[in-house]
Motif scaffolding. Structure first.
Motif, PDB file in Angstrom:
ATOM      1  N   LYS A   9      89.913  29.128  33.596  1.00  0.00           N
ATOM      2  CA  LYS A   9      89.328  30.411  33.979  1.00  0.00           C
ATOM      3  C   LYS A   9      88.502  30.966  32.837  1.00  0.00           C
ATOM      4  CE  LYS A   9      88.251  34.190  36.012  1.00  0.00           C
ATOM      5  NZ  LYS A   9      87.398  34.221  37.223  1.00  0.00           N
ATOM      6  N   ILE A  10      87.245  31.173  33.122  1.00  0.00           N
ATOM      7  CA  ILE A  10      86.351  31.820  32.163  1.00  0.00           C
ATOM      8  C   ILE A  10      85.930  33.157  32.767  1.00  0.00           C
ATOM      9  CG2 ILE A  10      84.166  31.652  30.916  1.00  0.00           C
ATOM     10  CD1 ILE A  10      84.407  28.544  31.293  1.00  0.00           C
ATOM     11  N   TYR A  14      81.630  35.688  28.551  1.00  0.00           N
ATOM     12  CA  TYR A  14      82.453  34.534  28.223  1.00  0.00           C
ATOM     13  C   TYR A  14      83.791  34.807  27.521  1.00  0.00           C
ATOM     14  CZ  TYR A  14      83.569  29.764  26.988  1.00  0.00           C
ATOM     15  OH  TYR A  14      84.199  28.576  26.879  1.00  0.00           O
ATOM     16  N   VAL A  15      84.870  34.678  28.285  1.00  0.00           N
ATOM     17  CA  VAL A  15      86.218  34.648  27.697  1.00  0.00           C
ATOM     18  C   VAL A  15      86.938  33.471  28.333  1.00  0.00           C
ATOM     19  CG1 VAL A  15      88.430  35.817  27.395  1.00  0.00           C
ATOM     20  CG2 VAL A  15      86.341  37.171  27.479  1.00  0.00           C
ATOM     21  N   LEU A  16      87.262  32.503  27.522  1.00  0.00           N
ATOM     22  CA  LEU A  16      87.980  31.338  28.029  1.00  0.00           C
ATOM     23  C   LEU A  16      89.470  31.690  28.038  1.00  0.00           C
ATOM     24  CD1 LEU A  16      88.095  28.384  28.911  1.00  0.00           C
ATOM     25  CD2 LEU A  16      87.963  27.728  26.501  1.00  0.00           C
ATOM     26  N   ALA A  17      89.960  32.156  29.182  1.00  0.00           N
ATOM     27  CA  ALA A  17      91.331  32.692  29.260  1.00  0.00           C
ATOM     28  C   ALA A  17      92.358  31.603  29.539  1.00  0.00           C
ATOM     29  CB  ALA A  17      91.404  33.768  30.336  1.00  0.00           C
ATOM     30  N   ARG A  46      97.861  34.503  38.140  1.00  0.00           N
ATOM     31  CA  ARG A  46      96.985  35.066  39.167  1.00  0.00           C
ATOM     32  C   ARG A  46      96.025  34.045  39.758  1.00  0.00           C
ATOM     33  NH1 ARG A  46      96.020  40.803  39.019  1.00  0.00           N
ATOM     34  NH2 ARG A  46      97.917  41.797  38.240  1.00  0.00           N
ATOM     35  N   CYS A  47      95.735  32.998  39.003  1.00  0.00           N
ATOM     36  CA  CYS A  47      94.913  31.923  39.570  1.00  0.00           C
ATOM     37  C   CYS A  47      95.691  31.162  40.642  1.00  0.00           C
ATOM     38  CB  CYS A  47      94.467  30.948  38.479  1.00  0.00           C
ATOM     39  SG  CYS A  47      93.063  31.521  37.504  1.00  0.00           S
ATOM     40  N   ILE A  48      97.012  31.147  40.511  1.00  0.00           N
ATOM     41  CA  ILE A  48      97.807  30.361  41.456  1.00  0.00           C
ATOM     42  C   ILE A  48      97.691  30.928  42.866  1.00  0.00           C
ATOM     43  CG2 ILE A  48     100.184  29.690  42.078  1.00  0.00           C
ATOM     44  CD1 ILE A  48     100.636  29.310  39.025  1.00  0.00           C
TER      45      ILE A  48
END
Ligand code: ADP
Ligand code: MG
Length: 252
Positions: A9-10, A14-17, A46-48
């Motif tokens: 997740k970016i 740009y934040v590479l989280a 939260r990506c799940i």
């Protein structure tokens, strides 16, 4: 079984989280995510269920690619993958009972909810869920009149209304005192061990992670830096995860 494959997740700008994370969660596991604040725990959870859209990678649950689901099916999936939040996310001015019934909105005619009228069977179920977390007597109380621990129990009861197979718990105890933290985690443990609900829970304290996890995954700056059973995290590992400067201060 839940498979996370090369999840990234970016955020913009740009934040590479979350940085290319892959792991598999067997059904019925109590998985704990640890890591410093900002390491990507919330983003990963939260990506799940796609509260946050992954930039790349896949989440596969029981053979279905969640990352490719259209909106309608995503909504159905979210009922089975319930979420519990650090700040409880209750409707403060509504009663405890109404908050719990809200967990069921996906199942019942939306017209019912508009007028705050729920079928009697639903109310009965909501009361059962409140009873399971020990606060049935608070059903008519306004949510914001409860203590933090009680509010989180409402959060659990609301999640249970969805009959979840998986619970994603994002630092569910980080605003609670140690004794209350244990009582909340104990409820999750019972749901995990007695009902086989798979749990993915982020926690701030390693001592809590050790006590409740079947398995721990540690994140650091969006990368997975440890994966294994709690017993494998010794002082050396601890410093890799939390940094050399970190003091081994722990709550019991
Ligand atoms: P944790 O839950 O471990 O504290 P987060 O997933 O909240 O970590 O954050 C990971 C990184 O992503 C941090 O650098 C954070 O500042 C950043 N971040 C989180 N949410 C957003 C957002 N909505 N927009 C931009 N950056 C974000
Ligand atoms: Mg977080």
């Amino acid at each position: 079984m839940l498979q996370i494959e090369h999840l990234t997740k970016i955020y913009d700008p740009y934040v590479l989280a979350v940085d290319d994370i892959s792991f598999t969660v067997p059904e019925g596991q109590f998985l704990v995510l640890i890591g410093l604040s900002g390491s990507g725990k919330s983003t990963l959870l939260r990506c799940i269920n796609r509260l946050v859209e992954p930039t790349s990678g896949r989440v596969i649950w029981k053979g279905v690619d969640i990352t490719a689901l259209p909106e309608g099916e995503l909504r159905r999936m979210r009922r089975r993958v319930a979420m519990i939040f650090q700040q409880f996310n209750l409707v403060k001015r509504s009663s405890v009972l109404t908050n719990v019934l809200a967990g069921r909105l996906g199942y019942i005619n939306p017209a019912w909810s508009l007028v705050n009228h729920f079928p009697r069977t639903e109310v009965g179920r909501a009361m059962q869920m409140l009873d399971r977390v020990g606060i049935a007597d608070k059903a008519q109380v306004r949510a914001d009149e409860l203590s933090g621990g009680q509010q989180q129990r409402v959060g659990i009861a609301r999640a249970l209304m969805q009959q979840p197979e998986v619970i994603l718990a994002d630092e569910p105890v980080s605003s609670l005192d140690p004794a209350t933290s244990h009582s909340i985690l104990h409820h999750l443990e019972v749901l995990n061990k007695e009902e086989g609900i798979t749990i993915l829970c982020s926690l701030h304290f390693l001592s809590l992670a050790r006590r409740y996890a079947d398995r721990i995954i540690a994140l650091k700056a969006g990368k997975m830096v440890f994966e294994g059973p709690p017993a494998e995290i010794d002082e050396k590992r601890f410093k890799e995860i939390y940094g050399e400067e970190a003091e081994v201060v722990e709550i019991k």
